[in-house]
Design a protein around this motif. Structure first.
Motif, PDB file in Angstrom:
ATOM      1  N   SER A 161      34.800  55.435   1.227  1.00 15.98           N
ATOM      2  CA  SER A 161      33.355  55.330   1.036  1.00 15.98           C
ATOM      3  C   SER A 161      32.675  55.355   2.396  1.00 15.98           C
ATOM      4  O   SER A 161      33.299  55.070   3.419  1.00 15.98           O
ATOM      5  CB  SER A 161      33.022  54.030   0.295  1.00 15.98           C
ATOM      6  N   PRO A 162      31.403  55.705   2.450  1.00 16.95           N
ATOM      7  CA  PRO A 162      30.698  55.728   3.740  1.00 16.95           C
ATOM      8  C   PRO A 162      30.689  54.346   4.377  1.00 16.95           C
ATOM      9  O   PRO A 162      30.729  53.320   3.696  1.00 16.95           O
ATOM     10  CB  PRO A 162      29.280  56.177   3.359  1.00 16.95           C
ATOM     11  N   TRP A 163      30.636  54.331   5.698  1.00 18.09           N
ATOM     12  CA  TRP A 163      30.543  53.062   6.408  1.00 18.09           C
ATOM     13  C   TRP A 163      29.244  52.366   6.006  1.00 18.09           C
ATOM     14  O   TRP A 163      28.201  53.013   5.871  1.00 18.09           O
ATOM     15  CB  TRP A 163      30.561  53.287   7.915  1.00 18.09           C
ATOM     16  N   PRO A 164      29.271  51.065   5.828  1.00 15.12           N
ATOM     17  CA  PRO A 164      28.053  50.328   5.436  1.00 15.12           C
ATOM     18  C   PRO A 164      27.104  50.189   6.631  1.00 15.12           C
ATOM     19  O   PRO A 164      27.205  49.227   7.415  1.00 15.12           O
ATOM     20  CB  PRO A 164      28.601  48.970   4.976  1.00 15.12           C
ATOM     21  N   LEU A 165      26.206  51.122   6.767  1.00 10.44           N
ATOM     22  CA  LEU A 165      25.333  51.149   7.942  1.00 10.44           C
ATOM     23  C   LEU A 165      24.467  49.906   8.053  1.00 10.44           C
ATOM     24  O   LEU A 165      24.222  49.396   9.159  1.00 10.44           O
ATOM     25  CB  LEU A 165      24.460  52.406   7.909  1.00 10.44           C
ATOM     26  N   LEU A 166      23.986  49.394   6.914  1.00 14.66           N
ATOM     27  CA  LEU A 166      23.137  48.201   6.961  1.00 14.66           C
ATOM     28  C   LEU A 166      23.916  47.008   7.515  1.00 14.66           C
ATOM     29  O   LEU A 166      23.388  46.234   8.329  1.00 14.66           O
ATOM     30  CB  LEU A 166      22.611  47.890   5.559  1.00 14.66           C
ATOM     31  N   GLN A 167      25.168  46.867   7.093  1.00 16.50           N
ATOM     32  CA  GLN A 167      25.984  45.766   7.607  1.00 16.50           C
ATOM     33  C   GLN A 167      26.239  45.925   9.108  1.00 16.50           C
ATOM     34  O   GLN A 167      26.208  44.947   9.859  1.00 16.50           O
ATOM     35  CB  GLN A 167      27.312  45.704   6.849  1.00 16.50           C
TER      36      GLN A 167
END
Length: 222
Positions: free
Chosen positions: A198-204
């Motif tokens: 899955s895409p990296w969690p940019l918000l985190q």
């Protein structure tokens, strides 16, 4: 009840290691207190029970007391500053570790680390299998103690004979574990079906990077 959003375990662990290195080589009490506060807020946000949080700090209190006494009586320079610095640093390490371990499981951490950092399948699934055996190891230790008690022998937790017998049994378990993994189609080095990344969690990443920036501001400009 809806599950509250939490940091990915492997990502959170990576930032915790960075935070730990930051405070290990700096002399800022405020940075330690900031990380303690951040960890406590995160644990409360994740609905970690106060009982578990308090126990984490109670267990470390004797070590913190010994650290305080050592720097208060034997350090040079500002004894109060040195004692406070190293005690708060100790509690910062404990609180960050608790923020990780009390909000996730070893299995989730290993699987997430495998997905994000491509750890070896053999390493990840071997560790998961070993962790799943912990309850059996505890049960085996009690069985060995009971069997020895029937012969009039008492094995304490620090008795080397107890762990020697447990290691003998662990050797048998390792063979059974290897057979079980092969029976489930696990072959070392062979390609395996993987869950699509899955895409990296940019918000985190942004949130944790912001915390890191704030820590550096406290360290270098406070």
């Amino acid at each position: 009840m809806t599950q509250r959003a939490q940091f990915e375990p492997a990502l959170f662990l990576g930032f915790i290691l960075i935070f730990s290195l930051e405070i290990a080589f700096t002399l800022k009490i405020n940075a330690n207190l900031f990380l303690i506060g951040f960890s406590l807020i995160y644990m409360l946000w994740q609905s970690v029970s106060l009982h578990k949080i308090l126990w984490a700090f109670i267990i470390i209190t004797p070590l913190a007391f010994g650290t305080w006494c050592s720097f208060w009586f034997f350090s040079q320079g500002d004894r109060l500053f040195n004692a406070t610095l190293y005690v708060t640093r100790l509690f910062a390490y404990v609180s960050m570790g608790a923020a990780l371990t009390l909000t996730t499981t070893p299995k989730a951490l290993l699987q997430n680390a495998h997905q994000r950092f491509h750890l070896s399948n053999t390493f990840v699934y071997g560790l998961i299998a070993a962790l799943n055996l912990l309850s059996q190891v505890q049960s085996q230790l009690k069985t060995i103690q009971y069997a020895a008690a029937l012969r009039g022998i008492k094995y304490h937790l620090w008795s080397p004979q107890l762990y020697f017998k447990a290691l003998v049994n662990a050797g048998r378990w390792s063979e059974h574990l290897a057979d079980a993994m092969h029976a489930h189609g696990f072959t070392e080095g062979a390609p395996r079906t993987e869950v699509p990344n899955s895409p990296w969690p940019l918000l985190q990443i942004v949130m944790l990077s912001t915390i890191l920036i704030l820590v550096n501001i406290i360290i270098f400009w406070s």
